[in-house]
Design a protein around this motif. Structure first.
Motif, PDB file in Angstrom:
ATOM      1  N   LYS B  35       0.854  -1.184   0.000  1.00  0.00           N
ATOM      2  CA  LYS B  35       0.000   0.000   0.000  1.00  0.00           C
ATOM      3  C   LYS B  35       0.891   1.236   0.000  1.00  0.00           C
ATOM      4  O   LYS B  35       1.765   1.363   0.860  1.00  0.00           O
ATOM      5  N   PHE B  36       0.664   2.085  -0.985  1.00  0.00           N
ATOM      6  CA  PHE B  36       1.445   3.319  -1.111  1.00  0.00           C
ATOM      7  C   PHE B  36       0.518   4.490  -0.798  1.00  0.00           C
ATOM      8  O   PHE B  36      -0.629   4.523  -1.232  1.00  0.00           O
ATOM      9  N   HIS B  37       1.008   5.485  -0.092  1.00  0.00           N
ATOM     10  CA  HIS B  37       0.301   6.754   0.057  1.00  0.00           C
ATOM     11  C   HIS B  37       1.322   7.793   0.486  1.00  0.00           C
ATOM     12  O   HIS B  37       1.990   7.615   1.499  1.00  0.00           O
ATOM     13  N   ALA B  56      -4.836  -1.012  -7.759  1.00  0.00           N
ATOM     14  CA  ALA B  56      -5.906  -0.064  -7.439  1.00  0.00           C
ATOM     15  C   ALA B  56      -5.261   1.282  -7.156  1.00  0.00           C
ATOM     16  O   ALA B  56      -4.160   1.352  -6.596  1.00  0.00           O
ATOM     17  N   GLY B  57      -5.962   2.359  -7.541  1.00  0.00           N
ATOM     18  CA  GLY B  57      -5.445   3.701  -7.281  1.00  0.00           C
ATOM     19  C   GLY B  57      -4.576   4.181  -8.426  1.00  0.00           C
ATOM     20  O   GLY B  57      -4.830   3.869  -9.589  1.00  0.00           O
ATOM     21  N   ARG B  58      -3.538   4.920  -8.083  1.00  0.00           N
ATOM     22  CA  ARG B  58      -2.661   5.492  -9.111  1.00  0.00           C
ATOM     23  C   ARG B  58      -1.279   5.711  -8.516  1.00  0.00           C
ATOM     24  O   ARG B  58      -1.117   5.780  -7.306  1.00  0.00           O
ATOM     25  N   LEU B  59      -0.314   5.812  -9.405  1.00  0.00           N
ATOM     26  CA  LEU B  59       1.081   5.842  -8.979  1.00  0.00           C
ATOM     27  C   LEU B  59       1.874   6.753  -9.899  1.00  0.00           C
ATOM     28  O   LEU B  59       1.804   6.622 -11.121  1.00  0.00           O
ATOM     29  N   ASP B  93      -0.877   9.978  -4.516  1.00  0.00           N
ATOM     30  CA  ASP B  93      -1.597  11.039  -3.805  1.00  0.00           C
ATOM     31  C   ASP B  93      -2.880  10.528  -3.153  1.00  0.00           C
ATOM     32  O   ASP B  93      -3.614  11.286  -2.524  1.00  0.00           O
ATOM     33  N   ALA B  94      -3.157   9.234  -3.296  1.00  0.00           N
ATOM     34  CA  ALA B  94      -4.257   8.576  -2.580  1.00  0.00           C
ATOM     35  C   ALA B  94      -3.769   7.159  -2.280  1.00  0.00           C
ATOM     36  O   ALA B  94      -2.879   6.656  -2.977  1.00  0.00           O
ATOM     37  N   GLU B  95      -4.326   6.509  -1.261  1.00  0.00           N
ATOM     38  CA  GLU B  95      -3.851   5.150  -0.972  1.00  0.00           C
ATOM     39  C   GLU B  95      -4.026   4.277  -2.208  1.00  0.00           C
ATOM     40  O   GLU B  95      -5.115   4.199  -2.778  1.00  0.00           O
ATOM     41  N   ASP B 114      18.401   7.902  -0.524  1.00  0.00           N
ATOM     42  CA  ASP B 114      18.454   9.069   0.350  1.00  0.00           C
ATOM     43  C   ASP B 114      18.195   8.616   1.789  1.00  0.00           C
ATOM     44  O   ASP B 114      17.913   7.433   2.040  1.00  0.00           O
ATOM     45  N   LYS B 115      18.258   9.532   2.727  1.00  0.00           N
ATOM     46  CA  LYS B 115      17.962   9.237   4.136  1.00  0.00           C
ATOM     47  C   LYS B 115      16.569   8.607   4.227  1.00  0.00           C
ATOM     48  O   LYS B 115      15.608   9.130   3.643  1.00  0.00           O
ATOM     49  N   ILE B 116      16.483   7.493   4.932  1.00  0.00           N
ATOM     50  CA  ILE B 116      15.210   6.754   4.984  1.00  0.00           C
ATOM     51  C   ILE B 116      14.301   7.370   6.049  1.00  0.00           C
ATOM     52  O   ILE B 116      14.655   7.398   7.228  1.00  0.00           O
ATOM     53  N   PRO B 117      13.124   7.875   5.649  1.00  0.00           N
ATOM     54  CA  PRO B 117      12.197   8.440   6.642  1.00  0.00           C
ATOM     55  C   PRO B 117      11.663   7.339   7.558  1.00  0.00           C
ATOM     56  O   PRO B 117      11.668   6.151   7.189  1.00  0.00           O
ATOM     57  N   ASP B 118      11.179   7.737   8.731  1.00  0.00           N
ATOM     58  CA  ASP B 118      10.686   6.773   9.723  1.00  0.00           C
ATOM     59  C   ASP B 118       9.549   5.902   9.192  1.00  0.00           C
ATOM     60  O   ASP B 118       9.402   4.755   9.585  1.00  0.00           O
ATOM     61  N   TYR B 119       8.727   6.470   8.297  1.00  0.00           N
ATOM     62  CA  TYR B 119       7.546   5.732   7.842  1.00  0.00           C
ATOM     63  C   TYR B 119       7.870   4.699   6.771  1.00  0.00           C
ATOM     64  O   TYR B 119       6.987   3.970   6.310  1.00  0.00           O
TER      65      TYR B 119
END
Lengths: 129, 129
Positions: B35-37, B56-59, B93-95, B114-119
């Motif tokens: 799941k991307f968002h 499902a959704g868009r990327l 821009d949406a799940e 790049d630096k890996i964000p916490d999420y």
């Protein structure tokens, strides 16, 4: 610089059954889509597993595993891997759209197969114009 | 003797973003769903291409090719291959529900990043229970 490919657009570009189109390639693999309707031919790929994803419709894959025959039934959005060396025969009782992933050069009818019916296209996949 | 896997069922089994689940494996490859968002991190895989399919959704996939930055926009049912070595940053821009295929063991954040964000879950994919 490549662009995204729309699976439905590729599927709309041909009508032939059992005749995969190559959607794209990654590493040494093809992403192929095909239209299935009716029964395919029993065959096996000796050196590669084969990934099936049902894009639309439904798919039965008959399998011969260690001398025992069984079938798996896939609905839209379902995924199945036929392991290398396993004889299998796809069948769809309605026209169905199937995505397959396998090494580039893999022959649709495999390395061993029953007599190939006229309606089966023995191919390594067709590039889309 | 394996059974088909339902992509939606696998997607329903978790909520974490940017944290791929391994749906099945073939040869030495994983089929993963995630799941991307929001925005991912810029990264590249040096030794493998990466296949994306929008379930499902868009990327949007931002790309840095030969020093030039561009983006490709994928809708549901669209496929894109990021070539090996190309820096890329997925964004939704949406799940959105994304299927990825890459060699087993491929790290989500690649070999350079790049630096890996916490999420962001730096993982080679999680097996589903």
């Amino acid at each position: 610089m490549t662009e995204p490919v729309n699976l439905q657009k590729t599927l709309n570009s041909f009508n032939e059954l059992w005749s995969p189109r190559i959607v794209t390639q990654f590493n040494d693999y093809d992403v192929r889509v095909a239209k299935f309707h009716g029964e395919y031919v029993w065959h096996s790929h000796l050196d590669t597993d084969e990934l099936f994803i049902v894009v639309a419709g439904r798919l039965t894959i008959h399998l011969r595993e260690s001398g025992v025959e069984r079938s798996v039934a896939l609905q839209q959005g379902e995924v199945y891997v036929v392991p290398r060396g396993i004889e299998h025969k796809p069948e769809s009782d309605a026209e169905s759209h199937i995505l397959m992933i396998e090494p580039t050069g893999t022959l649709t009818v495999g390395d061993t197969h029953d007599k190939i019916p006229d309606y089966v296209d023995a191919t390594t996949g067709h590039h889309v114009d």
